[in-house]
Design a protein around this motif. Structure first.
Motif, PDB file in Angstrom:
ATOM      1  N   GLN A 281      -2.486 -15.187 -79.199  1.00  0.00           N
ATOM      2  CA  GLN A 281      -3.549 -14.873 -77.820  1.00  0.00           C
ATOM      3  C   GLN A 281      -2.843 -15.071 -77.172  1.00  0.00           C
ATOM      4  OE1 GLN A 281      -5.907 -18.293 -78.298  1.00  0.00           O
ATOM      5  NE2 GLN A 281      -6.047 -17.176 -80.349  1.00  0.00           N
ATOM      6  N   PRO A 283       0.640 -12.268 -75.005  1.00  0.00           N
ATOM      7  CA  PRO A 283       0.691 -11.492 -74.558  1.00  0.00           C
ATOM      8  C   PRO A 283       2.478 -11.289 -75.026  1.00  0.00           C
ATOM      9  CG  PRO A 283       0.268 -12.736 -72.409  1.00  0.00           C
ATOM     10  CD  PRO A 283       0.095 -13.393 -73.317  1.00  0.00           C
ATOM     11  N   ASN A 297       3.910  -4.568 -65.411  1.00  0.00           N
ATOM     12  CA  ASN A 297       3.001  -5.173 -66.555  1.00  0.00           C
ATOM     13  C   ASN A 297       3.314  -6.651 -67.074  1.00  0.00           C
ATOM     14  OD1 ASN A 297       5.104  -4.723 -68.574  1.00  0.00           O
ATOM     15  ND2 ASN A 297       3.999  -2.738 -69.485  1.00  0.00           N
ATOM     16  N   GLN A 300       2.099  -8.789 -64.517  1.00  0.00           N
ATOM     17  CA  GLN A 300       0.342  -8.652 -65.118  1.00  0.00           C
ATOM     18  C   GLN A 300       0.222  -9.609 -66.672  1.00  0.00           C
ATOM     19  OE1 GLN A 300      -1.889  -8.024 -63.423  1.00  0.00           O
ATOM     20  NE2 GLN A 300      -0.259  -7.492 -61.975  1.00  0.00           N
ATOM     21  N   GLN A 301       1.132  -9.570 -67.263  1.00  0.00           N
ATOM     22  CA  GLN A 301       1.060 -10.355 -68.180  1.00  0.00           C
ATOM     23  C   GLN A 301       1.391 -11.779 -68.317  1.00  0.00           C
ATOM     24  OE1 GLN A 301       2.704  -8.530 -72.224  1.00  0.00           O
ATOM     25  NE2 GLN A 301       3.069  -7.079 -71.022  1.00  0.00           N
ATOM     26  N   ASP A 302       2.446 -12.228 -67.361  1.00  0.00           N
ATOM     27  CA  ASP A 302       2.790 -13.446 -66.698  1.00  0.00           C
ATOM     28  C   ASP A 302       1.217 -13.858 -66.118  1.00  0.00           C
ATOM     29  OD1 ASP A 302       4.662 -15.740 -66.608  1.00  0.00           O
ATOM     30  OD2 ASP A 302       4.507 -15.341 -63.919  1.00  0.00           O
ATOM     31  N   HIS A 304      -1.614 -12.946 -67.168  1.00  0.00           N
ATOM     32  CA  HIS A 304      -2.679 -13.248 -67.561  1.00  0.00           C
ATOM     33  C   HIS A 304      -1.805 -15.123 -68.412  1.00  0.00           C
ATOM     34  CE1 HIS A 304      -4.954 -12.144 -71.206  1.00  0.00           C
ATOM     35  NE2 HIS A 304      -3.654 -12.905 -72.381  1.00  0.00           N
ATOM     36  N   LEU A 305      -1.404 -14.957 -68.267  1.00  0.00           N
ATOM     37  CA  LEU A 305      -1.050 -16.156 -68.998  1.00  0.00           C
ATOM     38  C   LEU A 305      -1.239 -17.185 -68.817  1.00  0.00           C
ATOM     39  CD1 LEU A 305       1.113 -17.359 -71.520  1.00  0.00           C
ATOM     40  CD2 LEU A 305       2.766 -17.988 -70.213  1.00  0.00           C
ATOM     41  N   LYS A 307      -3.696 -17.650 -66.119  1.00  0.00           N
ATOM     42  CA  LYS A 307      -4.854 -17.673 -66.145  1.00  0.00           C
ATOM     43  C   LYS A 307      -6.195 -17.435 -67.534  1.00  0.00           C
ATOM     44  CE  LYS A 307      -7.007 -14.434 -63.585  1.00  0.00           C
ATOM     45  NZ  LYS A 307      -7.113 -13.006 -63.102  1.00  0.00           N
ATOM     46  N   HIS A 308      -5.903 -17.418 -68.696  1.00  0.00           N
ATOM     47  CA  HIS A 308      -6.164 -17.232 -69.450  1.00  0.00           C
ATOM     48  C   HIS A 308      -5.876 -18.016 -70.519  1.00  0.00           C
ATOM     49  CE1 HIS A 308      -8.910 -14.114 -67.560  1.00  0.00           C
ATOM     50  NE2 HIS A 308      -7.464 -13.136 -67.525  1.00  0.00           N
TER      51      HIS A 308
END
Length: 417
Positions: A281, A283, A297, A300-302, A304-305, A307-308
């Motif tokens: 899971q 990025p 982006n 944004q992937q940072d 995502h890392l 948070k998710h």
């Protein structure tokens, strides 16, 4: 009498080309001519870690989670308060006498992201929590006795209350677990096979497997001599960097299989990186796949890392530690990760965040200095601050109020002057 599964009956119906009544499968048919089916490499944790994308995923996740600060807190009349002493030492500094915090938690998370389970034994004394010790999941048997879960390790049973247990994914029985390497076996197999093919291809000087076309020599020995002669010629040309080498008259060489370019080997290997990133899971940018990354982006992937992914695994460990350390009735005590630690390397973001925290009375300057390992200044630095222009509606300070309008006499005096 012949039994249905007797050795004699098996011998009578054995597949053979000479027996037209017995169907021959494709696999058996190829085997008759000495062609064996290609077997994919066996995947273990050790072989999976030879794939760079798998190694990067495991190393990145384990190191990132190990580097996060984690602290113990308790409720007080002034709110949450950090707890020091032995509890802080075990949780954040040194879980036991032989391992520092980073080394211990890196090993723990490596077990989660390879075999699929991280285990640690909680050692207690009459004074309370004393140490955390690693338990090798490969040598631990997890079983359920009645409604209780028990961990068998090195000939001893440990109750669930004394074991920190973070599985990657639990089986439907709630006891066994799934691991990412086990679940992503096919993707990893393909990556290993492409690595092996690429290394063999370039180790052979970029010469693909060749087939000799022409009248076949009579006899097995003559065939072997012809193969040896051709191989010697190819090796001699390769070692001499000579693109021309002789072959016997009446023969020609044809490549066998598809060359890497036509097989889209580069694209296929890049796709395998994406497949492996899905298994963890992650990025793709964190597996050093920047083929589709841009400045925006990647940022944004940072997010995502954190948070998710990182936040979820941190929560899984926090729940285990809170339950096993303090019990269901924790009396206002808990363990929590400081996710701000991920921003430690980003100086600009860290300073901007500190500024907002001080200006909005979230943290005192001394609290910010403590986060940066700077000494306290005391006095005004130990108080909450807020910008003067930001006050509750209807309670504007007199010093900031607009001056009263001048009367007519004052205006006339000013004009006369």
């Amino acid at each position: 009498m012949k039994w249905p599964f007797s050795r004699e009956k098996s011998a009578e119906t054995r597949s053979s080309i000479e027996n037209p009544t017995v169907p021959v499968s494709a696999e058996n048919f190829m085997a008759f001519f000495g062609v064996q089916q290609a077997s994919m490499p066996r995947v273990t944790i050790d072989t999976a870690l030879t794939v760079p994308a798998v190694l990067a995923a495991v190393a990145f996740m384990s190191r990132t989670l190990a580097a996060l600060p984690r602290h113990a807190y308790r409720d007080s009349k002034d709110g949450a308060k950090r707890v020091g002493g032995k509890l802080e030492t075990v949780v954040n500094r040194a879980p036991n006498e032989t391992m520092g915090s980073f080394a211990f938690w890196q090993w723990f998370w490596q077990q989660v992201f390879t075999g699929g389970r991280g285990l640690a034994y909680i050692e207690r004394t009459p004074q309370g929590l004393d140490s955390l010790w690693p338990m090798d999941p490969a040598k631990t048997v997890v079983k359920r006795i009645g409604l209780r879960t028990v961990y068998q390790f090195e000939g001893r049973d440990y109750p669930a209350e004394d074991v920190i247990d973070v599985p990657f994914m639990l089986h439907s029985d709630g006891v066994k677990h799934y691991g990412p390497i086990q679940r992503a076996t096919k993707a990893i197999q393909l990556a290993i096979a492409m690595n092996d093919y690429g290394s063999n291809f370039f180790a052979g000087g970029g010469v693909p497997p060749l087939a000799l076309e022409g009248p076949l020599p009579a006899g097995a020995d003559a065939m072997k001599r012809a193969q040896t002669d051709i191989k010697r010629s190819v090796d001699a040309a390769k070692n001499a960097s000579d693109p021309i080498f002789p072959i016997p008259a009446g023969y020609k060489l044809a490549p066998v299989g598809i060359d890497p370019a036509k097989g889209q080997m580069v694209e296929a290997r890049r796709f395998q990186v994406e497949e492996i990133a899905r298994a963890w899971q992650l990025p793709p940018v964190f597996l050093q796949d920047l083929s589709r990354a841009t400045f925006s982006n990647a940022e944004q992937q940072d997010l995502h890392l954190v948070k998710h992914l990182i936040g979820q695994w941190a929560k899984a460990l926090e729940d285990e530690m809170n339950l096993k350390f303090f019990g269901r009735n924790n009396n206002g005590r808990w363990i929590e990760h400081a996710l701000d630690g991920i921003l430690r390397g980003d100086f600009v973001s860290r300073m901007n965040g500190y500024g907002v925290a001080i200006q909005n009375a979230i943290r005192t300057p001394d609290e910010i200095r403590a986060l940066e390992n700077l000494p306290s200044k005391g006095g005004e630095a130990d108080k909450l601050h807020i910008q003067g222009a930001t006050v509750p509606l209807g309670s504007q300070n007199v010093s900031q109020a607009a001056p009263p309008p001048a009367n007519d006499n004052q205006e006339n005096e000013a004009e006369a002057a």
